[in-house]
Enzyme design. Structure first.
Site, mmCIF file in Angstrom:
data_model
loop_
_atom_site.group_PDB
_atom_site.id
_atom_site.type_symbol
_atom_site.label_atom_id
_atom_site.label_comp_id
_atom_site.label_asym_id
_atom_site.label_seq_id
_atom_site.Cartn_x
_atom_site.Cartn_y
_atom_site.Cartn_z
ATOM 1 N N SER A 163 70.833 -27.993 106.726
ATOM 2 C CA SER A 163 70.275 -26.647 106.563
ATOM 3 C C SER A 163 69.157 -26.463 107.580
ATOM 4 O O SER A 163 69.396 -26.617 108.776
ATOM 5 C CB SER A 163 69.788 -26.444 105.120
ATOM 6 N N THR A 164 67.942 -26.182 107.139
ATOM 7 C CA THR A 164 66.841 -25.932 108.069
ATOM 8 C C THR A 164 66.637 -27.129 108.994
ATOM 9 O O THR A 164 66.465 -28.256 108.538
ATOM 10 C CB THR A 164 65.543 -25.653 107.289
ATOM 11 N N HIS A 189 73.960 -24.438 106.466
ATOM 12 C CA HIS A 189 73.507 -23.140 105.966
ATOM 13 C C HIS A 189 73.100 -22.260 107.145
ATOM 14 O O HIS A 189 72.191 -22.602 107.900
ATOM 15 C CB HIS A 189 72.308 -23.303 105.029
ATOM 16 N N MET A 282 66.092 -27.472 103.422
ATOM 17 C CA MET A 282 65.353 -27.093 102.231
ATOM 18 C C MET A 282 66.224 -27.250 100.989
ATOM 19 O O MET A 282 67.436 -27.126 101.060
ATOM 20 C CB MET A 282 64.916 -25.622 102.325
ATOM 21 N N ASP A 285 70.774 -28.711 97.855
ATOM 22 C CA ASP A 285 72.218 -28.569 98.026
ATOM 23 C C ASP A 285 72.792 -29.799 98.726
ATOM 24 O O ASP A 285 72.277 -30.229 99.762
ATOM 25 C CB ASP A 285 72.532 -27.307 98.832
#
Length: 348
Positions: A163-164, A189, A282, A285
């Site tokens: 993600s991030t 993401h 973050m 997940d």
């Protein structure tokens, strides 16, 4: 309670500045301390206000957001969240910004969008908390991947979630892969329309073929499949002929596509013939799905705290016992290859 995250909003549109400010100001843990209409105003505001985080438009007069971001990262490194139009051109520019060192990105909302800017406030707070050292792109000096002749691929599937910070992290990992890499599926993401541009970018930078996953695409050696952002989750299925499946389901852990959905399907399909990897991001997940993979006999890796932009997803996975090894980002690609290479007396 810690002090609110102090944010400078930079956008050439007064309307957009007002909307971003309103969205951020609705969170009591975020304080918008200033606005700027272009890079020149922003430079002065950064000197005067010393914000924790900057939100930065890409297309601005006098100096575009990419050029200004490079100056920030060179002269005064700090967390920057890019705000981009949801177009192919906007996606290309945003991906370049993430490689330069931007913390994350959000798409500008379309007409009538119910939740403009989505989780921008959460991203701002995470950016303000991060201790990451912003640096030059990971693409700057990368050792060549093994040649096809030097790598004998086994029978394992690789599944990666991020993600991030995932744009830089995925480039760092996948540039270690040879052209005959194991079949690899990825959920990152990312806003809709961005994933196609990101897959094209990875395909240019990496030896294997990288493509946005399509429903029914066969998992093949030498191919990497990136989950499309937006309306569906990526899964794998088909014991005799594994393939990608794009499924309509509600968001999981607030995400669609979700890393947990991908990892769950890989655990069920491949069991011990899989490697699961959870990278910077973050939230949580992917942590439960990675644990399911490990319980099914898969090998599992997590990015370590020191090299994560946000040590969220890997931290939760580690705490759950889902991670077999925590490694620095620079070592993950090579470790995946060790885990997926064919043994001399046969294939795994």
């Amino acid at each position: 309670m810690s002090a609110p995250a102090r944010v400078l909003v930079v956008d050439d549109s007064p309307t957009m500045r007002g909307l971003i400010t309103a969205v951020l100001s609705s969170d009591p843990e975020v304080n918008v301390i200033g606005q700027a209409g272009d890079a020149l105003e922003a430079r002065e505001a950064i000197k005067r206000l010393n914000p924790d985080v900057v939100t930065l438009d890409i297309e601005m007069p006098n100096m575009n957001g990419l050029d200004f971001l490079e100056k920030i990262m060179t002269l005064r490194p700090m967390p920057v969240i890019m705000v981009s139009t949801m177009t192919h051109r906007g996606a290309e520019a945003t991906l370049a910004a993430l490689e330069i060192g931007a913390f994350d990105c959000v798409g500008k909302p379309g007409p009538g969008e119910p939740r403009p800017f989505g989780d921008l406030a959460e991203k701002v707070k995470a950016a303000a908390r991060t201790q990451c050292q912003f640096s030059q792109p990971v693409t700057a000096a990368v050792a060549p991947p093994p040649s096809v002749a030097d790598f004998r691929v086994g029978r394992k599937i690789v599944a990666i979630g991020s993600s991030t910070g995932g744009v830089e992290a995925l480039i760092a990992v996948l540039q270690k892969f040879p052209a005959n890499c194991p079949p690899t599926v990825i959920t990152q993401h990312m806003p809709p329309t961005f994933t196609k541009s990101f897959a094209e970018r990875l395909n240019r930078l990496c030896a294997p073929v990288v493509q946005e996953a399509t429903d029914g695409a066969r998992l093949e050696i030498g191919k990497i499949y990136l989950a499309p952002g937006g309306e569906r989750h990526l899964q794998v299925s088909g014991a005799s002929a594994p393939c990608c499946r794009l499924v309509d389901r509600a968001p999981v852990n607030g995400h669609r596509p979700s890393v947990d959905v991908l990892f769950d399907s890989v655990a069920e399909l491949a069991g011990r013939n899989a490697v699961g990897v959870i990278l910077t991001g973050m939230g949580r997940d992917g942590a439960a799905g990675l644990l399911k993979m490990r319980h099914a006999g898969a090998r599992t890796l997590g990015q370590n705290e020191k090299t994560c932009v946000v040590y969220g997803m890997p931290r939760v996975a580690h705490e759950l016992g889902a991670v077999e090894q925590q490694l620095p980002l620079s070592a993950i690609g090579e470790e995946i290859l060790k885990m997926t290479a064919a043994r001399k007396e046969g294939t795994e």
